[in-house]
Write a protein that holds these residues in place. Structure first.
Motif, PDB file in Angstrom:
ATOM      1  N   ARG G  47      33.945  44.039  41.430  1.00  0.00           N
ATOM      2  CA  ARG G  47      33.766  43.281  42.665  1.00  0.00           C
ATOM      3  C   ARG G  47      34.118  41.814  42.510  1.00  0.00           C
ATOM      4  NH1 ARG G  47      28.681  45.137  42.198  1.00  0.00           N
ATOM      5  NH2 ARG G  47      27.955  42.985  42.228  1.00  0.00           N
ATOM      6  N   THR G  48      33.660  41.206  41.404  1.00  0.00           N
ATOM      7  CA  THR G  48      33.709  39.740  41.324  1.00  0.00           C
ATOM      8  C   THR G  48      34.635  39.216  40.239  1.00  0.00           C
ATOM      9  OG1 THR G  48      31.952  39.491  39.683  1.00  0.00           O
ATOM     10  CG2 THR G  48      31.258  39.734  41.972  1.00  0.00           C
ATOM     11  N   GLY G  49      35.197  40.097  39.418  1.00  0.00           N
ATOM     12  CA  GLY G  49      36.079  39.623  38.368  1.00  0.00           C
ATOM     13  C   GLY G  49      35.343  39.116  37.147  1.00  0.00           C
ATOM     14  N   ALA G 244      37.211  31.701  37.916  1.00  0.00           N
ATOM     15  CA  ALA G 244      37.591  32.236  39.235  1.00  0.00           C
ATOM     16  C   ALA G 244      38.767  31.460  39.829  1.00  0.00           C
ATOM     17  CB  ALA G 244      36.383  32.190  40.182  1.00  0.00           C
ATOM     18  N   ILE G 245      38.777  30.144  39.606  1.00  0.00           N
ATOM     19  CA  ILE G 245      39.886  29.325  40.090  1.00  0.00           C
ATOM     20  C   ILE G 245      41.169  29.657  39.324  1.00  0.00           C
ATOM     21  CG2 ILE G 245      40.754  26.942  40.158  1.00  0.00           C
ATOM     22  CD1 ILE G 245      37.805  26.066  40.551  1.00  0.00           C
ATOM     23  N   ARG G 247      41.949  32.376  37.624  1.00  0.00           N
ATOM     24  CA  ARG G 247      42.247  33.787  37.428  1.00  0.00           C
ATOM     25  C   ARG G 247      43.547  34.219  38.084  1.00  0.00           C
ATOM     26  NH1 ARG G 247      37.571  36.519  39.699  1.00  0.00           N
ATOM     27  NH2 ARG G 247      36.418  35.316  38.146  1.00  0.00           N
ATOM     28  N   ARG G 248      43.718  33.823  39.330  1.00  0.00           N
ATOM     29  CA  ARG G 248      44.903  34.297  40.053  1.00  0.00           C
ATOM     30  C   ARG G 248      46.146  33.487  39.698  1.00  0.00           C
ATOM     31  NH1 ARG G 248      42.840  35.666  46.132  1.00  0.00           N
ATOM     32  NH2 ARG G 248      40.739  36.329  45.595  1.00  0.00           N
TER      33      ARG G 248
ATOM     34  N   ARG H 173      41.727  33.137  49.204  1.00  0.00           N
ATOM     35  CA  ARG H 173      41.971  32.519  47.892  1.00  0.00           C
ATOM     36  C   ARG H 173      40.775  31.680  47.470  1.00  0.00           C
ATOM     37  NH1 ARG H 173      41.992  31.236  43.482  1.00  0.00           N
ATOM     38  NH2 ARG H 173      43.359  29.797  42.378  1.00  0.00           N
ATOM     39  N   ASP H 194      35.758  38.084  44.476  1.00  0.00           N
ATOM     40  CA  ASP H 194      36.144  37.457  43.207  1.00  0.00           C
ATOM     41  C   ASP H 194      36.835  36.110  43.390  1.00  0.00           C
ATOM     42  OD1 ASP H 194      38.605  38.195  44.149  1.00  0.00           O
ATOM     43  OD2 ASP H 194      39.286  39.081  42.273  1.00  0.00           O
ATOM     44  N   ALA H 195      36.805  35.577  44.572  1.00  0.00           N
ATOM     45  CA  ALA H 195      37.390  34.252  44.778  1.00  0.00           C
ATOM     46  C   ALA H 195      36.376  33.177  44.399  1.00  0.00           C
ATOM     47  CB  ALA H 195      37.786  34.094  46.249  1.00  0.00           C
ATOM     48  N   PRO H 196      36.852  31.986  44.022  1.00  0.00           N
ATOM     49  CA  PRO H 196      35.906  30.882  43.823  1.00  0.00           C
ATOM     50  C   PRO H 196      35.234  30.545  45.145  1.00  0.00           C
ATOM     51  CG  PRO H 196      38.188  30.090  43.626  1.00  0.00           C
ATOM     52  CD  PRO H 196      38.246  31.580  43.713  1.00  0.00           C
TER      53      PRO H 196
END
Lengths: 248, 248, 248, 248, 248, 248, 248, 248
Positions: G47-49, G244-245, G247-248, H173, H194-196
């Protein structure tokens, strides 16, 4: 001293089944049992439905033993909260009738048997660190004769864990919700059920949790109505509220 | 939207007594009534036994009117708290069905009629300055269908005034005790009765009362168990708790 | 150094019954007795009616002994508050004249004898956990020459326990009321008596009691007039106030 | 209702000098005078030596007028605190017997005449901004029959101004010391006199004075014993304490 | 690294009295001496007139030793505050050049010799419990080269003790006033002298002193101008301020 | 009343250049000028080097006028802080000698002329919202005879703006640094200069700035030594400190 | 349980490379792993990474071992924060796969290998006392697969130390800035860079730092935008935000 | 002044397409635009990626107009926050280029056009009373060139309302979650995505919400990692954080 016990004394005397000496001993502490520096409130159950309870914090083992014996002598049950393991061991050696729950930190004797006609009290806690406070609430509620179910580690960071228990929560007559940190659990539950909910903030957390203040404030400001709050870490108080709701 | 209204719709449709169009209109806002910047929680009563309520503070009269109309359209009762006189007048002109209680600062419509099978809720307040908060609690409890008795100006500085009402307090199924300043009233009452007690601190006082903090802390630390607490000046919340206790 | 002792010196010198050397020794510390890092305020009793008192917290046993000897040398009584058992034992070995009360945590010598012309000071406490603070107040008041009566464990959760003592409370010239948790005791008593009442909040409690802040705020906001308040756990200060009231 | 007035009624009836109807009227509100939302505590003076007082904050002029009339009807004096000028003007028009002090913000009637057998109460304030609170204390003390002297603008930043008044301070039976900002005045005075001292923190100051909290804390932590404290800006409460001390 | 030391290096090199290798060693840590987890601010004295100082709280003895050696290697003096006795003993064994003052809890080396052209800094404290903080201030001021006089135990509860020192206070170029509890000392002194005054609140007290907050607030709200304040227990900071004032 | 003015009176009388009547008029308020509810501290400059100053907050225009006239009559300068525009206009009409600075909210007369032998006081502020407090500091410092330079809007979010002024900051004898919000400016400056620095927190900000508390705490905890702090928004106090430092 | 691991199970089963028994064991705790008093949130990474993490404070070594084994059994990595050395030693003996970092107080296993495609996370701290919190942030960020650079002891009292690192700060994708005391570091950095900045207040300091509250408030009120804040001492939380910032 | 604009100037000059006079005008305020009491930080965008923004609170319309004109003159966009309707009207009349959003209380000009290559920023708020703060965040994010979606009135008391938006939340995002009262929304969302997530507490609430402190503390103590927090009501700051995350 409750209604029925007082009635038994009176009828026992009237019927001759109770000797004046025995009655005198049972009434000795009625209306209030005075010791060197305490006044046992032996009428409390008569007035409020709840027994006189021993607040163990800061009391010596000897003091707790003295109070427990006096309560037992008047036929009352014993509930001593916030008792650490060392004092508990000393007290149990002196008063074998006492049992001890180390998680709940409660010393007790003569718990009332579970009254099946009462509704179920659900005690829910957010994290494993909240378990001691939840255990205090659950054990006190049980000792007062209530059916209790415990649900643990269902904090709002993993909603599916909480939602999995929705049926049991909706089956409860009263819910006690225990949480530290951001204290969001009661608000979320109260939006899902129609039972009265007692929220218990715990001192679990650090930094800006300020020993439970963050959770306390969150619970007082919950946007879901039907929630009332007790003191930080006060599982005992929550159980008393739930018992008062559940009693009639 | 409560159990019975939903059931009526379903049975009405089944029996042909309700046209699909009429049912559609009634269900339009089900499960949630979306407006420009709100989502009416029309399922709330189904889940929690309490209706969606309008928090009037900071909302314009226009906004309150829009929400009230939407609630009325779904067949729900209306309860808007913290509404001042000017907004109330404007709203009542727009929605004649609305009534207003200036002391309680509540705008309401379609209150439930008193359910005589329910227990009595006693709303007690310490001083005359606490009357607005006590009135909010009493009116909300009444609108939800509960029998209510109000006892006023029985602060602990004149114990005889409180003790004179002991019979009524002992007759209550739930007690709501409202007090500002030192907030001692709930503790004293809780030591005398066996009903669950909801304590409401008020912002009455000055200096070190810190707008109700002194009373709030006193109530959270009460030495008489069976007391739980709601936010400062939150008569509405106390009434919801009492209703949840009294409902079954 | 009080009025009569100073007068005795002067007259003794005038009458020749006191040698200059002896007078010099008695006056050595007058007006202020300087040590390595202290200035004994030997004029304090002359100005304020109260002796210089040793605040034991954070002082070593050696430091307390030095101060006690200096006070005894000037003919003054000794009162050292907040002295733990270890320091007390060391001090008593060094200065046999000293007595120690472990509950009140006070080390003292040459208490004034009880002045029967003075009114009675009633020291009342709410719970057994408040006894240490109440004992500090009672012992200090006694050492200053006042008749004292102690009433214990009469918290407001069991009003009948308090009301049973109403006669003694009404007989008092000054009342000191000691309570932790919600601190409601002073308000309730002040509504029943006409003596001045000094309220002492204690740090007894947990969570939102904030080490006595809840009780302190409650006492400052009491709705019954005639109550003034001292610092949390300050039994000593309350006794000084009561003595000042009772002195003339 | 005080001892002598009750006694007068009884003896008047016994002697025939008082008709049953007149006695009935005087006793109508005895023991408690009930109104729509208040219970006048007409026994208060009997129990506590102090009259029932009207807390004017938040009460309408109409409400104050109703309460004042009821008190006058029972023969009691009137003291209404925290009454602003507009309400006072309205009340005085309705009840000509009332007088008003704009600095003290007090509305009053039938003040007791000064009892010369009582000691003098000195009301001292630190700055001119503290004068309103000091005036409240002084006027209440006078209305209760005490000789009062006022000393103004003697803050510790100019010690010579304070020391100039030392004789009057030492002549007082009780001292009320009023100060805002750092609240040092009571400590300094208490080190110079032997009378009991009531400290009143005021909300004078800005920034880190936190509306009187700085002064309150300073006064609670004063290093000179014999000082007790009332709520911020509570000149009324200080006067009641001083009256209770001075009464016997 | 100060102006003169830097100049010596440059001129020494120019004159050939300093070898490049020796100069390199002295400059190694210039502008900043990097260690595993620290960056020694060796330019600090050049910029601010004050040396880099070691904050001993929470640092291990080993860490303090490493930093002290680095400072000594660059020719800088050593000042380590809040060092307990155990760490100090270990450090002194490792670095014999270090001295330790147990009252001030300071470890130091190469104090500057007293500069007689500077004015005198008076360090005054209210009670004997404030002596450690006053000692920290006094020792730091001395290590920085200032003439210092210490005056102890002159709290405002015995004004004559303070007034006895008025001449010395008026002789000071800067005054550091240290007080806990109600923190009134700086206000009283500032009303009597014309030197700048640095006030240091201490954590001495209990209950509503809130570990020095009461004294801090009092000092921030002092009615005598010319007073500025440093952190609670920050004798070191006060000495740095006084040094900066006294330096030119 | 300062040293030279007192001396002028004495010598004038001795030399016959001052008539007894004129001298009497000048000394009338010496040592303290009593009014209805104030005691003008006319000796203040003699003792502390600073004149008696009028704290305008909460005083009526009439009150300010009376005090200003009294100060002018004794030959003292006038400084009234926290005076709003309406009161200022009324006062200037009554006392034409008065000038008013609307940004600094100060009413003043007879400012001392700038003493060129004194060092420069730099008044630096972080943002444009802090300008009123900085102006109060700058104007007071100027009125007391100090050369002042003002540097504005150099908050730490744009370091280059601050660094551009480093030369002027290093040229100052004393620095007053004014900042709200996070209050970081004094720490950053103190790490760059060797002058004493007075930090003034302002109430600029919102939310968790708590009306200046965030800035106040930051300044008290600054990691750069040599900084002391005054009350929130207390530009006046900072100027007095700077003047005391700069005076000799 | 992350996306790829779940996919591997499904494809492994489909391809026959994974036996049903092995798959069953891996899925046993899916969706939630129930123990005696915990519910392992095995879906969290899905869910949250972020993985389920063990909060070590207040948990026994046995409890931590049980949780670590369960996480390892499901193929998840282990991260246990706030684990002291004694518990860590016991856990490592029981579960050899675990590593321990004593500065960061973290027990961990199966850290993700550094993902070079991710940006760099700079972890900056103000003083050496802040290193433990900074280390917690850095180690957690590394265990989650991020490239990390650490910069230490660059507090604002010596700006040149910070400016020396400007290139590395400007190279970062995210910055974590850790500071106690006045907490000014994040504001200063945020004014110099364009990366998002997570500020972490620490409890380093004393007196009016109130265990990190001063730094927390400063960071919340920073005048440089682009800064967000986590709880006091919460290096772990900051690392999760940065991850989280990044990650992508 | 951003990278491309600076580059344009340089290349324009090199290519002759920009006259020296025009370039001079554009660079006039570079590096910092000085006014009477402000220093425009025209380099801010170059350093931090964010423009200099006008904090409208406490600034006059005239002051805002002057700053807006200066920003427009340097080619920068204009963003002025916390501007009330009256000031906005005056400013728009003076500077027609300005637009105003009354809900967000923002005055702006030359918003950047939406950059479709950026991720979506979801701005979620708990109640309708939180809409102004959410609007400030959304509008600022849009003006900085980000795609934004707004989700309103999805507080945790009606979870189904929130869960209905899960797809959009998971598509974001960055998420900005805005809530007052108990502030539980960010914790619940952070456990689902899972976004900040940037949490914004609002001052919505009463009593023990303490103007947003309850929500702030809840958000700082959230049990779901990946959440960071900005000041109470600081929608602007949250948008800047989200922009910094979203920019690269």
């Amino acid at each position: 001293m409750d209604q029925s016990r007082l009635s038994n004394i009176v009828h026992g005397l009237a019927a001759g089944s109770l000797s004046p000496d025995a009655a005198l001993a049972m009434l000795r502490d009625f209306p209030a049992g005075a010791g060197t520096d305490f006044l046992l409130d032996t009428q409390r159950r008569l007035r409020t439905g709840l027994p006189e309870v021993i607040y163990g914090e800061g009391k010596s083992a000897g003091h707790i033993i003295e109070l427990a014996r006096r309560l037992l002598a008047t036929g009352e049950q014993v509930l001593a909260t916030r008792v650490d393991e060392a004092k508990a061991a000393e007290a149990r050696q002196a008063v074998p009738e006492l049992a001890y729950d180390a998680t709940a930190r409660i010393l007790y004797a003569r718990p009332k048997s579970c009254d099946p006609k009462r509704g179920m009290i659900a005690v829910v806690c957010a994290g494993t660190s909240d378990v001691p406070v939840a255990s205090e609430a659950a054990l006190v509620a049980r000792c007062l004769g209530n059916p209790v179910e415990e649900i643990r580690d269902v904090g709002v960071a993993g909603l599916h864990r909480l939602l999995a228990w929705l049926d049991r929560l909706r089956a409860a007559r009263v819910i006690i919700a225990v949480a530290g940190m951001e204290g969001a659990l009661p608000s979320v539950i109260a939006g899902l059920v129609d039972a009265p909910l007692i929220a218990v903030p715990t001192s679990v957390g650090y930094g800006a949790s300020f020993h439970g203040v963050a959770a306390l404030l969150a619970m007082l400001n919950g946007c879901a109505p039907g929630v009332s709050v007790v003191n930080i870490d006060n599982g005992f108080g929550a159980a008393c509220c739930a018992d008062a709701i559940n009693r009639r």
